[in-house]
Design a protein around this motif. Structure first.
Motif, short mmCIF file in Angstrom:
data_model
loop_
_atom_site.label_atom_id
_atom_site.label_comp_id
_atom_site.label_asym_id
_atom_site.label_seq_id
_atom_site.Cartn_x
_atom_site.Cartn_y
_atom_site.Cartn_z
N GLU A 143 0.84 -1.19 0.00
CA GLU A 143 0.00 0.00 0.00
C GLU A 143 0.88 1.24 0.00
OE1 GLU A 143 -2.47 -0.25 3.48
OE2 GLU A 143 -3.82 -1.70 2.56
N ARG A 144 0.39 2.26 -0.68
CA ARG A 144 1.06 3.56 -0.69
C ARG A 144 -0.01 4.64 -0.72
NH1 ARG A 144 6.06 2.72 -4.05
NH2 ARG A 144 7.40 1.79 -2.50
N ASP A 145 0.25 5.73 -0.02
CA ASP A 145 -0.59 6.92 -0.14
C ASP A 145 0.07 7.86 -1.14
OD1 ASP A 145 -2.88 6.72 1.60
OD2 ASP A 145 -1.46 6.68 3.27
N LEU A 146 -0.68 8.27 -2.14
CA LEU A 146 -0.16 9.16 -3.18
C LEU A 146 -1.05 10.39 -3.30
CD1 LEU A 146 0.75 6.58 -5.97
CD2 LEU A 146 2.27 7.64 -4.29
N PRO A 147 -0.45 11.53 -3.60
CA PRO A 147 -1.20 12.80 -3.62
C PRO A 147 -1.90 13.07 -4.95
CG PRO A 147 1.10 13.24 -3.99
CD PRO A 147 0.98 11.75 -3.76
N TYR A 148 -2.67 12.11 -5.41
CA TYR A 148 -3.42 12.25 -6.65
C TYR A 148 -4.82 11.73 -6.41
CZ TYR A 148 1.36 12.63 -8.33
OH TYR A 148 2.66 13.00 -8.48
N ALA A 149 -5.74 12.10 -7.28
CA ALA A 149 -7.13 11.65 -7.15
C ALA A 149 -7.24 10.16 -7.47
CB ALA A 149 -8.03 12.46 -8.09
N PRO A 150 -8.12 9.44 -6.76
CA PRO A 150 -8.29 8.01 -7.04
C PRO A 150 -8.59 7.72 -8.52
CG PRO A 150 -9.42 8.57 -5.01
CD PRO A 150 -8.96 9.86 -5.62
N ALA A 151 -9.44 8.53 -9.14
CA ALA A 151 -9.79 8.28 -10.55
C ALA A 151 -8.58 8.45 -11.47
CB ALA A 151 -10.92 9.21 -10.99
N ALA B 221 -14.84 0.93 -13.40
CA ALA B 221 -14.74 2.37 -13.16
C ALA B 221 -15.40 2.78 -11.85
CB ALA B 221 -15.34 3.14 -14.33
N GLU B 222 -16.63 2.33 -11.61
CA GLU B 222 -17.34 2.75 -10.41
C GLU B 222 -16.64 2.28 -9.13
OE1 GLU B 222 -21.72 2.17 -8.44
OE2 GLU B 222 -21.60 2.39 -10.62
N ALA B 223 -16.16 1.05 -9.13
CA ALA B 223 -15.48 0.49 -7.96
C ALA B 223 -14.01 0.90 -7.87
CB ALA B 223 -15.58 -1.03 -7.99
N LEU B 224 -13.48 1.52 -8.93
CA LEU B 224 -12.07 1.90 -9.00
C LEU B 224 -11.16 0.70 -8.73
CD1 LEU B 224 -12.10 5.41 -7.30
CD2 LEU B 224 -11.99 4.90 -9.74
N LEU B 225 -11.39 -0.37 -9.49
CA LEU B 225 -10.61 -1.60 -9.39
C LEU B 225 -9.97 -1.92 -10.74
CD1 LEU B 225 -13.12 -4.04 -7.65
CD2 LEU B 225 -11.21 -2.86 -6.56
N VAL B 226 -8.78 -2.49 -10.69
CA VAL B 226 -8.16 -3.09 -11.86
C VAL B 226 -7.69 -4.48 -11.41
CG1 VAL B 226 -6.32 -2.99 -13.58
CG2 VAL B 226 -7.38 -0.86 -12.78
N ASP B 227 -8.28 -5.51 -12.01
CA ASP B 227 -7.93 -6.90 -11.68
C ASP B 227 -7.27 -7.55 -12.88
OD1 ASP B 227 -9.17 -6.78 -9.19
OD2 ASP B 227 -11.05 -7.63 -9.91
N PHE B 228 -6.43 -8.54 -12.61
CA PHE B 228 -5.92 -9.38 -13.69
C PHE B 228 -5.83 -10.82 -13.20
CE2 PHE B 228 -2.23 -7.52 -11.62
CZ PHE B 228 -1.38 -8.60 -11.41
N ASP B 229 -6.13 -11.74 -14.12
CA ASP B 229 -6.12 -13.18 -13.84
C ASP B 229 -5.44 -13.89 -14.99
OD1 ASP B 229 -7.86 -13.63 -11.37
OD2 ASP B 229 -9.14 -12.35 -12.60
N LEU B 230 -4.66 -14.89 -14.67
CA LEU B 230 -3.92 -15.67 -15.65
C LEU B 230 -4.84 -16.40 -16.62
CD1 LEU B 230 -1.12 -16.80 -16.54
CD2 LEU B 230 -1.57 -18.72 -14.99
N ILE B 231 -4.50 -16.32 -17.90
CA ILE B 231 -5.12 -17.17 -18.92
C ILE B 231 -4.16 -18.30 -19.25
CG2 ILE B 231 -5.95 -17.29 -21.30
CD1 ILE B 231 -6.75 -14.31 -21.02
N ARG B 232 -2.90 -17.94 -19.56
CA ARG B 232 -1.87 -18.95 -19.85
C ARG B 232 -0.49 -18.33 -19.65
NH1 ARG B 232 -4.52 -17.82 -24.20
NH2 ARG B 232 -3.62 -16.50 -25.77
N GLY B 233 0.47 -19.18 -19.39
CA GLY B 233 1.85 -18.70 -19.22
C GLY B 233 2.61 -19.59 -18.26
N PRO B 234 3.78 -19.13 -17.80
CA PRO B 234 4.68 -19.96 -16.99
C PRO B 234 4.29 -20.01 -15.51
CG PRO B 234 5.66 -17.83 -17.32
CD PRO B 234 4.36 -17.83 -18.09
#
Length: 150
Positions: free
Chosen positions: A7-15, A74-87
């Motif tokens: 976690e980090r606090d940054l001085p920018y807007a969440p959006a 956008a509304e929840a302000l989330l970015v998720d990623f899940d593996l499809i394929r790889g090592p």
């Protein structure tokens, strides 16, 4: 399997920070180990955008390719990623952006399990450093896009 939460606090807007982190196609411009990234299969459902990201990463003599499904809410302000394929046996991550006294509390959760035992050992030995460096790269990108800290 390795799990991490930073976690980090940054001085920018969440959006602003959500938009920057969610702009995955631009990662090769500012994350040095991402050699290429191609987004495809984009779908939009209300405020949720999903797409697959085919990524090539390189560290010195090592190059790996993998694909993830990215979800930007956008509304929840989330970015998720899940593996499809790889090592990996598993690769899941989530970025969250919540208002804080400083501007935004950015949280990054990562759950990763690498198939190759040699790669896994190298990764675990450098894991905290790599993720801390990644957050510093995003912080520098925010300064570049939105100006210096207030």
């Amino acid at each position: 399997m390795t799990k991490l939460r930073l976690e980090r606090d940054l001085p920018y807007a969440p959006a602003q920070l959500w938009e920057m982190v969610g702009d995955v196609e631009r990662y090769p411009e500012f994350i040095p180990w991402i050699k290429s990234l191609r987004a495809n299969n984009r779908t939009v459902d209300a405020d949720i955008v999903r797409f697959d990201a085919d990524v090539t990463v390189g560290f010195k003599l090592l190059t790996e390719r993998f694909s993830t499904r990215v979800t930007r809410a956008a509304e929840a302000l989330l970015v998720d990623f899940d593996l499809i394929r790889g090592p990996f046996r598993k690769l899941q991550g989530r970025w969250t952006f919540t208002p804080s006294a400083l501007g935004t509390k950015v949280a990054f959760d990562l759950d990763i399990d690498i198939r190759n035992p040699i790669l896994d050992a190298v990764f675990k030995a450098n894991f905290n450093l790599a993720v801390s460096k990644l957050l510093a790269i995003f912080e520098a990108r925010a300064r570049q896009l939105y100006g210096p800290k207030r």
